[in-house]
Each structure stands twice: as structure tokens, then as C-alpha cells.
Enzyme design. Structure first.
Site, PDB file in Angstrom:
ATOM      1  N   SER A  47     -17.554  55.618   6.049  1.00  0.00           N
ATOM      2  CA  SER A  47     -17.295  54.304   6.598  1.00  0.00           C
ATOM      3  C   SER A  47     -15.789  54.061   6.775  1.00  0.00           C
ATOM      4  O   SER A  47     -15.097  54.880   7.352  1.00  0.00           O
ATOM      5  CB  SER A  47     -17.952  53.248   5.715  1.00  0.00           C
ATOM      6  OG  SER A  47     -18.125  52.035   6.393  1.00  0.00           O
ATOM      7  N   ASP A 160     -23.912  54.777   9.117  1.00  0.00           N
ATOM      8  CA  ASP A 160     -22.860  54.760   8.096  1.00  0.00           C
ATOM      9  C   ASP A 160     -23.154  55.705   6.926  1.00  0.00           C
ATOM     10  O   ASP A 160     -24.216  55.638   6.305  1.00  0.00           O
ATOM     11  CB  ASP A 160     -22.737  53.318   7.574  1.00  0.00           C
ATOM     12  CG  ASP A 160     -21.486  53.090   6.775  1.00  0.00           C
ATOM     13  OD1 ASP A 160     -21.232  53.844   5.836  1.00  0.00           O
ATOM     14  OD2 ASP A 160     -20.747  52.125   7.083  1.00  0.00           O
TER      15      ASP A 160
END
Length: 315
Positions: A47, A160
Site C-alpha cells: 500500500s 492492496d
């Protein structure tokens, strides 16, 4: 007689966690590492940690990174998603990444080794991206479900990386490094009730920024986003605890942050200071990690074998 590798030959790997704007704290950690002359040869990130890792791997210094994050505004990254698979689109983010990276380099063109972690939405597998377009890899590792749409990469639909591996220190360990440093930006879960009430917009904020903040924090999605963010934080803590038992890093730095939401880019100062302070608390460990002689080749082999056995037994 067994020859030991000199300290200057020690390969250091750095793993960076996600956290949205909280990930700006990683830049503060990098500043301390540079001041202490602790080299970073390999980076891995999930992320927002993937964003910082990618730009640093491209050769930017911590000072340059600091200037970048201080200059970034919501207007630079926020746009409506037109796919229907997320709240926000990623075209503006891709443009910002291109500027920060100096184009769209491939992984083999970077100054440092880089691994970005994502998750295959169809199979549930962790995907470690180490080739191809760096921009595409960063977009994949930052595709937070419900916020950003999944990213198509090599016939995979990726989201993610923090969903499965919030702080990928095990990924760094597998990249033939001698020492591993991991940084985890920790959400203060006690603030959940406060965060359900949207913060007031600063009076001096530019009108367009105020409108964007209004849409993000004073819309019907606000409670949903707050609850989702805190839920992911709880999950991340549990996942990190499990992985710490399997393949712990040599130095684990936690950066506690309170009152900083996913899109609070105006809190850059707070995040940078928190990152620096957390790193300085571990400075003696970091220097020792840099200077201590490595164990013998056989000792390292045995340690690696034990990790693999432990990981296999936990599955």
C-alpha cells in the site's frame, strides 16, 4: 577459519507498511537511516509503504521525498472512479508517480531492489511484484478495496497488499538480505468514536481543497470509510503478530499515530515527526545491526532452514 563478511558488505532490507497518509511517517524513518549512514539495499512495501519504497528505490533521497510529500495535496490525487469498482480513480495518482519516479521505469531500472505486495482478488493469493512497470505495481499494491478499483496485472485482478501482508518483512527476508528492518504505522484504535464525527475543514484551506475534504469527510460515506479503516487496522495487527512469530525482522519499528486518516495529507508534519521519533528510539539497534559482524554461512543456512520449517508447520 571462517571468514566473516565486513559490516560495509551487509545487505540491509527495509519493509514498509501501508496506512494511507500515515505512510508519510516512513519518510521520517528514512531520514534517520540516512543520518546514521545505514544503507538500504532492498525495499518491499504494501500500500502506501509501496509508494514510498518505489520512489526511494528509484534513487530519491529522504530529503527529496520529504519535499514531495509536503507539496502533495488532495487535489493532486483525488478523482472520481468511472469503473464503478471503487470510490476514487487512480489516473491522477499514476501521473504523480510518473513525476516522482522520473517516468515509468521497470523494476530492473531502479537504483535499489524493490518488491511490491498485492493480493489476487480471484484466488486470494499473495502476489509479489518484481518486474514490469513500477507504476502499475504501485497502483496494484495501493488498490484498497472499496476506495480504489482493482488493478489488472498479468491476467490477475489485484488489490492492496495490506489485505494479506501489511508489513512485508518476510518478503524482504527472501530477497537475500543479511538484515531486515520493518516499519509499521500503527493506528490508534481508541480514536474510533472520534473519527466517526468528520473533522471541521480548515478556514484557510483553498476552496477546491475544502470541497474535496467535504466530499471525503462530510458525506454519507464517512462513517463507512471510518469503520472500514479501523476494521482493516485490527486485521493488520493480527496478521503482523502472526508473521512476527514466523520470520521476525532484526529491528521492528512501530510508529503510533492518532487522528490521521487515509487522506489527511495536510498532516505531513505530524507523520514525519512521528516517523523520526520512532526511528530514533531504535537508533542504537539500527547502528548495531549495521556494524555487527554476520554469523557464519552455516549459521545463516540453519536459521533460514528453521524459518522455512516453522512457516511450513504453521500452514
Amino acid at each position: 577459519m571462517v571468514m566473516r563478511k565486513l559490516a560495509t558488505d551487509v545487505r540491509v532490507g527495509l519493509a514498509l507498511s501501508g496506512g494511507g497518509a500515515k505512510g508519510i511517517a516512513h519518510v521520517g524513518v528514512l531520514k534517520v537511516l540516512e543520518e546514521a549512514r545505514i544503507p538500504v539495499h532492498v525495499l518491499a512495501g504494501s500500500s502506501m509503504g509501496g509508494v514510498v519504497a518505489a520512489v526511494y528505490a528509484a534513487g530519491r533521497t529522504a530529503t527529496e521525498l520529504e519535499r514531495l510529500v509536503r507539496s502533495l495535496r488532495l487535489l493532486d490525487i483525488v478523482q472520481r472512479d468511472h469503473t464503478g469498482l471503487g470510490l476514487l480513480g487512480q489516473d491522477k495518482i499514476a501521473g504523480q508517480l510518473g513525476e516522482a519516479l522520473g517516468g515509468d521505469p521497470t523494476f530492473d531500472q531502479l537504483k535499489r531492489e524493490l518488491a511490491l505486495v498485492a493480493v489476487d482478488l480471484e484466488t486470494g493469493e499473495e502476489v509479489v511484484i518484481r518486474e514490469g512497470s513500477v507504476v502499475e505495481g504501485v497502483l496494484a499494491t495501493t488498490a484498497l478495496p472499496a476506495i480504489f478499483p482493482p488493478v489488472r496485472w498479468r491476467d490477475r485482478l489485484l488489490i492492496d497488499g495490506g489485505v494479506l501482508n501489511p508489513v512485508p518483512f518476510d518478503v524482504v527476508r527472501d530477497l537475500e538480505v543479511d538484515r531486515v528492518v520493518a516499519v509499521h504505522t500503527v493506528h490508534d484504535l481508541s480514536e474510533v468514536l472520534d473519527m466517526l464525527s468528520p473533522p471541521p475543514s480548515p478556514l484557510e484551506e483553498p476552496k477546491i481543497e475544502a470541497v474535496i475534504r467535504l466530499l471525503l469527510y462530510r458525506s454519507r460515506w464517512t462513517p463507512l470509510m471510518s469503520i472500514s479503516e479501523r476494521s482493516l487496522s485490527i486485521m493488520a495487527r493480527k496478521l503482523v503478530e502472526q508473521r512476527l512469530q514466523q520470520a521476525p525482522p532484526d529491528v521492528f519499528i512501530e510508529v503510533p499515530l492518532r487522528g490521521v486518516g487515509l487522506f489527511d495529507l495536510d498532516q505531513a508534519d505530524v507523520c514525519l515527526r512521528a516517523g523520526e521519533a520512532a526511528a530514533r528510539q531504535h537508533l542504537s539497534e539500527l547502528v548495531e545491526l549495521r556494524d555487527a559482524p554476520l554469523p557464519s554461512r552455516w549459521a545463516r543456512w540453519w536459521r533460514s532452514a528453521r524459518r522455512k520449517l516453522a512457516a511450513g508447520g504453521s500452514q
